[in-house]
Design a protein around this motif. Structure first.
Motif, mmCIF file in Angstrom:
data_model
loop_
_atom_site.group_PDB
_atom_site.id
_atom_site.type_symbol
_atom_site.label_atom_id
_atom_site.label_comp_id
_atom_site.label_asym_id
_atom_site.label_seq_id
_atom_site.Cartn_x
_atom_site.Cartn_y
_atom_site.Cartn_z
ATOM 1 N N SER A 26 3.498 9.094 0.930
ATOM 2 C CA SER A 26 4.689 9.071 0.066
ATOM 3 C C SER A 26 4.606 7.703 -0.386
ATOM 4 N N GLU A 29 1.235 6.798 -3.130
ATOM 5 C CA GLU A 29 1.624 7.687 -4.031
ATOM 6 C C GLU A 29 2.309 7.035 -5.333
ATOM 7 N N CYS A 32 0.913 3.255 -6.383
ATOM 8 C CA CYS A 32 -0.012 3.489 -7.584
ATOM 9 C C CYS A 32 1.185 4.352 -9.252
ATOM 10 N N ASP A 33 1.912 5.006 -8.856
ATOM 11 C CA ASP A 33 3.204 5.686 -9.962
ATOM 12 C C ASP A 33 3.944 4.460 -10.476
ATOM 13 N N LYS A 37 -1.047 -0.012 -7.424
ATOM 14 C CA LYS A 37 -2.713 1.104 -7.467
ATOM 15 C C LYS A 37 -4.290 -1.042 -7.198
ATOM 16 N N CYS A 47 -3.990 9.270 2.763
ATOM 17 C CA CYS A 47 -2.902 9.016 1.751
ATOM 18 C C CYS A 47 -4.082 9.865 0.966
ATOM 19 N N HIS A 49 -3.042 11.114 -3.125
ATOM 20 C CA HIS A 49 -2.456 11.116 -4.250
ATOM 21 C C HIS A 49 -2.367 9.609 -4.731
ATOM 22 N N PRO A 50 -3.138 9.068 -5.514
ATOM 23 C CA PRO A 50 -4.585 9.765 -6.268
ATOM 24 C C PRO A 50 -5.445 10.408 -5.313
ATOM 25 N N TRP A 244 7.855 15.119 0.922
ATOM 26 C CA TRP A 244 7.874 13.290 0.235
ATOM 27 C C TRP A 244 8.778 13.396 -0.937
ATOM 28 N N ARG A 248 6.639 11.302 -5.902
ATOM 29 C CA ARG A 248 6.775 12.936 -5.858
ATOM 30 C C ARG A 248 7.670 13.325 -5.948
#
Length: 268
Positions: A26, A29, A32-33, A37, A47, A49-50, A244, A248
């Motif tokens: 989590s 993710e 990355c958001d 990344k 892992c 996501h993505p 998560w 998320r």
């Protein structure tokens, strides 16, 4: 730069970390958001996501058993862990490589605090603030939606053989409460093993939720449970939405609303 993680450990960083190893799905993710990344140099096999992350970034093992030699070879500036996901031994081994930040999440406040910390630590506070505001807005809207709904007694299963449920002192239990789901195992702690039979406290549950993770419950398991608890409603649920944290949560409350609306058509 001095950062205090969620275990109140003081972390000293000479500069903004540019090489990050994340040992928590989590949190990967979330990174990355946050637009980080390209700074990720190591992730776990869990892992997802993505969806492309494990092809683009070195996989260093699992959340419980990561390969320290692989992590060390990546020359990370910081390693991101979680008290529940990673073992104490793994965290201690990582600390011999570089600085380690450990999260500890039980509720929404903890989640938002972590996002804020990452924003400060990785110099992306503006994006972190956007995610925090989005989650907070979704949460407030969901509170308005859920307020008139009735309380439903539930049991939330996370594993089979042995059968295990989510109980008190977990993020899952907190989010069940947010959904006005009364956890029949709320008097127990963490993730207890239970005796799976038609008698006992589980028989008091009007709704039994079978999570998609960590055990991947499917329709066949739903039928199996329904044969024992003939009067209860059995539902498969997205475990990522209930366990998560991080970004998320921007999607979770819409998912909860849809879940609750679907339940309204079922006699409980």
């Amino acid at each position: 730069m001095q950062i205090i993680d969620q275990l109140q450990r003081v972390i000293q960083l000479e500069k903004t970390p540019k090489r990050i190893v994340s040992l928590v799905p989590s949190q990967t993710e979330l990174l990355c958001d946050l637009g980080l990344k390209d700074a990720l140099v190591g992730v776990t096999k869990f892992c997802v996501h993505p969806s492309t992350i494990r092809k683009e970034v070195k996989v260093v093992g699992g959340t419980k058993q990561a390969y320290i030699d692989k992590i060390k070879a990546l020359k990370p500036d910081v390693i991101l862990c979680n008290k529940e996901e990673n073992t104490k031994e793994l965290v201690e081994a990582c600390a011999l490589v570089c600085s380690v930040h450990v999260s500890d999440i039980y509720n929404l406040e903890d989640s938002l605090e972590l996002i804020k910390q990452y924003g400060e630590m990785f110099s992306c506070s503006e994006t972190a603030s956007f995610i925090i505001e989005k989650i907070s807005s979704e949460f407030e809207n969901f509170q308005d939606f859920i307020r008139p709904e009735l309380i439903i007694k539930v049991a939330y299963f996370i594993w089979k053989k042995p059968w295990m449920v989510a109980a008190n002192n977990t993020l899952i239990n907190y989010l069940l409460e947010v959904n006005k789901f009364e956890n029949v195992f709320g008097h127990k702690d963490r993730y207890p093993e239970i005796e799976f039979s038609s008698s006992g406290i589980i028989a008091n549950a009007d709704l039994i939720l079978l999570s998609s993770e960590p055990f991947p419950f499917k329709e066949t398991h739903k039928k199996e449970v329904q044969e024992i608890f003939t009067k209860a409603t059995i539902e498969l649920v997205d475990g990522e939405m209930f366990s998560w944290y991080g970004s998320r949560l921007m999607m979770a409350f819409q998912y909860f609303k849809t879940l609750r609306l679907n339940l309204q058509s079922i006699p409980l």
